[in-house]
Motif scaffolding. Structure first.
Motif, PDB file in Angstrom:
ATOM      1  N   PRO A 174      19.098  62.664 -24.353  1.00 43.62           N
ATOM      2  CA  PRO A 174      19.324  61.261 -23.986  1.00 43.62           C
ATOM      3  C   PRO A 174      19.202  60.348 -25.192  1.00 43.62           C
ATOM      4  CG  PRO A 174      17.843  62.325 -22.426  1.00 43.62           C
ATOM      5  CD  PRO A 174      18.014  63.274 -23.576  1.00 43.62           C
ATOM      6  N   ARG A 175      20.056  59.356 -25.252  1.00 42.40           N
ATOM      7  CA  ARG A 175      20.038  58.386 -26.329  1.00 42.40           C
ATOM      8  C   ARG A 175      19.586  57.036 -25.792  1.00 42.40           C
ATOM      9  NH1 ARG A 175      25.789  59.513 -29.484  1.00 42.40           N
ATOM     10  NH2 ARG A 175      25.530  61.782 -29.751  1.00 42.40           N
ATOM     11  N   VAL A 176      18.753  56.376 -26.562  1.00 39.17           N
ATOM     12  CA  VAL A 176      18.264  55.056 -26.183  1.00 39.17           C
ATOM     13  C   VAL A 176      19.299  54.022 -26.602  1.00 39.17           C
ATOM     14  CG1 VAL A 176      16.439  53.353 -26.442  1.00 39.17           C
ATOM     15  CG2 VAL A 176      15.871  55.792 -26.389  1.00 39.17           C
ATOM     16  N   THR A 177      19.831  53.297 -25.621  1.00 39.58           N
ATOM     17  CA  THR A 177      20.819  52.254 -25.883  1.00 39.58           C
ATOM     18  C   THR A 177      20.278  50.952 -25.304  1.00 39.58           C
ATOM     19  OG1 THR A 177      22.568  53.906 -25.646  1.00 39.58           O
ATOM     20  CG2 THR A 177      23.238  51.590 -25.652  1.00 39.58           C
ATOM     21  N   PRO A 178      19.491  50.221 -26.060  1.00 36.75           N
ATOM     22  CA  PRO A 178      18.887  48.999 -25.525  1.00 36.75           C
ATOM     23  C   PRO A 178      19.948  47.964 -25.146  1.00 36.75           C
ATOM     24  CG  PRO A 178      17.839  49.680 -27.577  1.00 36.75           C
ATOM     25  CD  PRO A 178      19.103  50.471 -27.452  1.00 36.75           C
ATOM     26  N   ILE A 179      19.669  47.205 -24.103  1.00 34.29           N
ATOM     27  CA  ILE A 179      20.534  46.098 -23.721  1.00 34.29           C
ATOM     28  C   ILE A 179      19.676  44.856 -23.560  1.00 34.29           C
ATOM     29  CG2 ILE A 179      22.224  47.572 -22.553  1.00 34.29           C
ATOM     30  CD1 ILE A 179      20.979  46.740 -19.908  1.00 34.29           C
ATOM     31  N   THR A 180      20.279  43.726 -23.751  1.00 31.17           N
ATOM     32  CA  THR A 180      19.586  42.452 -23.597  1.00 31.17           C
ATOM     33  C   THR A 180      20.225  41.674 -22.454  1.00 31.17           C
ATOM     34  OG1 THR A 180      19.063  42.373 -25.966  1.00 31.17           O
ATOM     35  CG2 THR A 180      18.905  40.307 -24.727  1.00 31.17           C
ATOM     36  N   LEU A 181      19.431  41.339 -21.470  1.00 29.44           N
ATOM     37  CA  LEU A 181      19.928  40.625 -20.301  1.00 29.44           C
ATOM     38  C   LEU A 181      19.533  39.156 -20.368  1.00 29.44           C
ATOM     39  CD1 LEU A 181      18.972  43.195 -17.523  1.00 29.44           C
ATOM     40  CD2 LEU A 181      21.213  42.867 -18.561  1.00 29.44           C
ATOM     41  N   SER A 182      20.435  38.316 -19.890  1.00 28.66           N
ATOM     42  CA  SER A 182      20.122  36.893 -19.807  1.00 28.66           C
ATOM     43  C   SER A 182      19.156  36.665 -18.640  1.00 28.66           C
ATOM     44  CB  SER A 182      21.405  36.072 -19.607  1.00 28.66           C
ATOM     45  OG  SER A 182      22.314  36.309 -20.673  1.00 28.66           O
ATOM     46  N   SER A 183      18.565  35.506 -18.622  1.00 28.94           N
ATOM     47  CA  SER A 183      17.585  35.198 -17.581  1.00 28.94           C
ATOM     48  C   SER A 183      18.239  35.200 -16.200  1.00 28.94           C
ATOM     49  CB  SER A 183      16.955  33.829 -17.848  1.00 28.94           C
ATOM     50  OG  SER A 183      16.242  33.844 -19.072  1.00 28.94           O
ATOM     51  N   ASN A 184      17.530  35.816 -15.240  1.00 32.19           N
ATOM     52  CA  ASN A 184      17.956  35.850 -13.835  1.00 32.19           C
ATOM     53  C   ASN A 184      19.376  36.384 -13.652  1.00 32.19           C
ATOM     54  OD1 ASN A 184      15.558  34.867 -12.631  1.00 32.19           O
ATOM     55  ND2 ASN A 184      16.109  32.783 -13.231  1.00 32.19           N
ATOM     56  N   THR A 185      19.699  37.466 -14.346  1.00 29.50           N
ATOM     57  CA  THR A 185      21.016  38.087 -14.215  1.00 29.50           C
ATOM     58  C   THR A 185      20.942  39.499 -13.646  1.00 29.50           C
ATOM     59  OG1 THR A 185      20.898  38.862 -16.506  1.00 29.50           O
ATOM     60  CG2 THR A 185      21.986  36.748 -16.114  1.00 29.50           C
ATOM     61  N   ALA A 186      19.747  40.024 -13.434  1.00 31.24           N
ATOM     62  CA  ALA A 186      19.634  41.406 -12.956  1.00 31.24           C
ATOM     63  C   ALA A 186      18.566  41.495 -11.878  1.00 31.24           C
ATOM     64  CB  ALA A 186      19.284  42.341 -14.111  1.00 31.24           C
ATOM     65  N   THR A 187      18.812  42.372 -10.912  1.00 29.33           N
ATOM     66  CA  THR A 187      17.827  42.692  -9.889  1.00 29.33           C
ATOM     67  C   THR A 187      17.449  44.155 -10.021  1.00 29.33           C
ATOM     68  OG1 THR A 187      18.657  41.028  -8.336  1.00 29.33           O
ATOM     69  CG2 THR A 187      17.349  42.831  -7.420  1.00 29.33           C
ATOM     70  N   THR A 188      16.181  44.404 -10.241  1.00 29.18           N
ATOM     71  CA  THR A 188      15.686  45.765 -10.417  1.00 29.18           C
ATOM     72  C   THR A 188      14.961  46.205  -9.146  1.00 29.18           C
ATOM     73  OG1 THR A 188      15.377  45.273 -12.762  1.00 29.18           O
ATOM     74  CG2 THR A 188      14.329  47.265 -11.925  1.00 29.18           C
ATOM     75  N   ARG A 189      15.127  47.469  -8.800  1.00 26.43           N
ATOM     76  CA  ARG A 189      14.449  48.013  -7.614  1.00 26.43           C
ATOM     77  C   ARG A 189      13.419  49.041  -8.057  1.00 26.43           C
ATOM     78  NH1 ARG A 189      17.498  46.913  -2.878  1.00 26.43           N
ATOM     79  NH2 ARG A 189      19.512  45.966  -3.373  1.00 26.43           N
ATOM     80  N   GLY A 190      12.302  49.072  -7.385  1.00 24.16           N
ATOM     81  CA  GLY A 190      11.257  50.009  -7.751  1.00 24.16           C
ATOM     82  C   GLY A 190      10.274  50.232  -6.618  1.00 24.16           C
ATOM     83  N   GLN A 191       9.210  50.920  -6.953  1.00 27.82           N
ATOM     84  CA  GLN A 191       8.195  51.247  -5.962  1.00 27.82           C
ATOM     85  C   GLN A 191       6.822  51.037  -6.581  1.00 27.82           C
ATOM     86  OE1 GLN A 191       8.986  55.041  -4.256  1.00 27.82           O
ATOM     87  NE2 GLN A 191       7.788  54.670  -2.429  1.00 27.82           N
ATOM     88  N   ASP A 192       5.941  50.453  -5.803  1.00 27.30           N
ATOM     89  CA  ASP A 192       4.605  50.158  -6.292  1.00 27.30           C
ATOM     90  C   ASP A 192       3.855  51.453  -6.625  1.00 27.30           C
ATOM     91  OD1 ASP A 192       2.416  47.932  -6.421  1.00 27.30           O
ATOM     92  OD2 ASP A 192       1.488  49.601  -5.347  1.00 27.30           O
ATOM     93  N   PRO A 193       3.148  51.516  -7.781  1.00 27.77           N
ATOM     94  CA  PRO A 193       2.402  52.737  -8.122  1.00 27.77           C
ATOM     95  C   PRO A 193       1.348  53.116  -7.089  1.00 27.77           C
ATOM     96  CG  PRO A 193       2.586  51.264 -10.015  1.00 27.77           C
ATOM     97  CD  PRO A 193       3.077  50.501  -8.849  1.00 27.77           C
ATOM     98  N   GLY A 194       0.882  52.137  -6.319  1.00 29.96           N
ATOM     99  CA  GLY A 194      -0.120  52.426  -5.291  1.00 29.96           C
ATOM    100  C   GLY A 194       0.469  52.777  -3.944  1.00 29.96           C
ATOM    101  N   TRP A 195       1.735  53.171  -3.936  1.00 35.08           N
ATOM    102  CA  TRP A 195       2.423  53.493  -2.680  1.00 35.08           C
ATOM    103  C   TRP A 195       1.707  54.607  -1.925  1.00 35.08           C
ATOM    104  CZ3 TRP A 195       6.784  51.689  -0.146  1.00 35.08           C
ATOM    105  CH2 TRP A 195       7.306  52.515   0.860  1.00 35.08           C
ATOM    106  N   LYS A 196       1.599  54.432  -0.606  1.00 34.69           N
ATOM    107  CA  LYS A 196       0.991  55.450   0.254  1.00 34.69           C
ATOM    108  C   LYS A 196       1.964  55.803   1.368  1.00 34.69           C
ATOM    109  CE  LYS A 196      -3.754  53.780  -0.475  1.00 34.69           C
ATOM    110  NZ  LYS A 196      -4.980  53.267   0.195  1.00 34.69           N
TER     111      LYS A 196
END
Length: 336
Positions: free
Chosen positions: A50-72
């Motif tokens: 895998p190659r690291v290809t950094p990107i720069t996002l403008s403010s309030n242009t992306a929605t990220t989805r994830g899960q809380d580390p304390g998920w039960k």
């Protein structure tokens, strides 16, 4: 004369994902940030690194989805106590208490907001006011946009009393009636796929899930369902065979349902100036991570209003004719 082109093709018949990566000018495989734990390595011999290809996002242009580390994982406690009693006339009665307590149910909120100390006060047309926490751009931890994060913090409670009266077939009559008195509560449970996978019940304040406690979306306080079957037998001993054939052989049945209405949440629309997300608190997001178009009034509990009840009756009349010993012919009429 043909001229070769060195530009990558943006069409692909095998993979839309590979086509999109090629059109973006990225090499495969790649990641958009350096993960913790050192430089990426090939997962197995012969695999690409895998190659690291950094990107720069403008403010309030992306929605990220994830899960809380304390998920039960969700947990449900259930219990039931039933008392049965046999009565004269081939009638049975049972009474049951049913209990269900669910813990660690999912809800999704914007985790890219820091706690706020700011408040905002609203005034109703009648003059009364209410005050809620208010989230602005100052509360945005990372400027890229909302992080729709699944958290296992929702709980639910269900209590019910169920009464059943049953009469087995005797003298051509059989019936069953079930009455349920129940109450279902939770603090933001969402039913179905939208609750399990990136859904949300538009939490008013992402740092106060308990404030969402109220009646469940599917709460139904009372419900009665009864069905009856009647096979007339009063002509069974008539001496007139023709009259007996005309009257006998009918079956009348019906199902009757009556239920109280389910709860309704009053919704309002509009986003106040300065809100970083949506709602009157500025911290509400929908299941896409964006500001909802409509949302509940924070000063009124969820599902505060009662919807209309309903009733329904289905009826059926059937007549059976026996043709010799092996064959039977049935006619029926239904209304519902």
């Amino acid at each position: 004369t043909r001229q070769a082109s060195t530009a990558p093709s943006c069409r692909s018949t095998s993979s839309a994902l590979i086509s999109a990566i090629a059109c973006a000018g990225l090499t495969f495989p790649n990641v958009i940030f350096t993960p913790p734990g050192g430089a990426p390595v090939a997962p197995f011999p012969g695999a690409l690194t895998p190659r690291v290809t950094p990107i720069t996002l403008s403010s309030n242009t992306a929605t990220t989805r994830g899960q809380d580390p304390g998920w039960k994982n969700p947990l449900v406690h259930e219990g039931e106590v039933t008392v049965d009693q046999q009565l004269p006339g081939n009638v049975g009665v049972s009474a049951s208490y049913v209990f269900s307590r669910a813990l660690h149910l999912p809800v999704f909120t914007d985790a890219n907001l820091a706690p706020t100390t700011a408040t905002k006060t609203y005034t109703y047309p009648g003059g009364s006011t209410f005050t809620v926490p208010f989230y602005t751009s100052a509360n945005r931890v990372d400027p890229t946009g909302p992080i729709l994060t699944g958290r296992s913090v929702v709980n639910s409670l269900y209590n019910s009393f169920v009464l059943t009266v049953r009469k087995r077939m005797q003298h051509g009559v059989e019936f069953v009636a079930n009455y349920t008195l129940s109450k279902a509560e939770d603090d933001g449970q969402v039913m179905g796929q939208f609750g399990t996978f990136n859904g949300t019940d538009y939490t008013v304040d992402p740092y106060n899930q308990k404030a969402m406690w109220g009646l469940s979306d599917l709460d139904q306080r009372q419900r009665l369902v009864a069905n009856a079957i009647w096979k007339p037998e009063f002509a069974a001993h008539w001496s007139n065979r023709a009259a007996r054939m005309i009257v006998n052989g009918y079956t009348l049945s019906s199902i009757f349902t009556i239920a109280s209405g389910q709860p309704v949440t009053g919704l309002i629309s509009g986003t106040p100036a300065g809100a970083i997300d949506g709602g009157l608190t500025g911290g509400m997001v929908n299941n896409s991570g964006t500001a909802p178009f409509t949302y509940q009034d924070p000063s009124v509990p969820r599902n505060f209003y009662g919807g209309p009840g309903f009733w329904d009756i289905d009826a059926r009349v059937s007549r059976e004719f026996r043709i010799k010993e092996r064959y039977r012919l049935s006619f029926l009429v239904e209304a519902f």
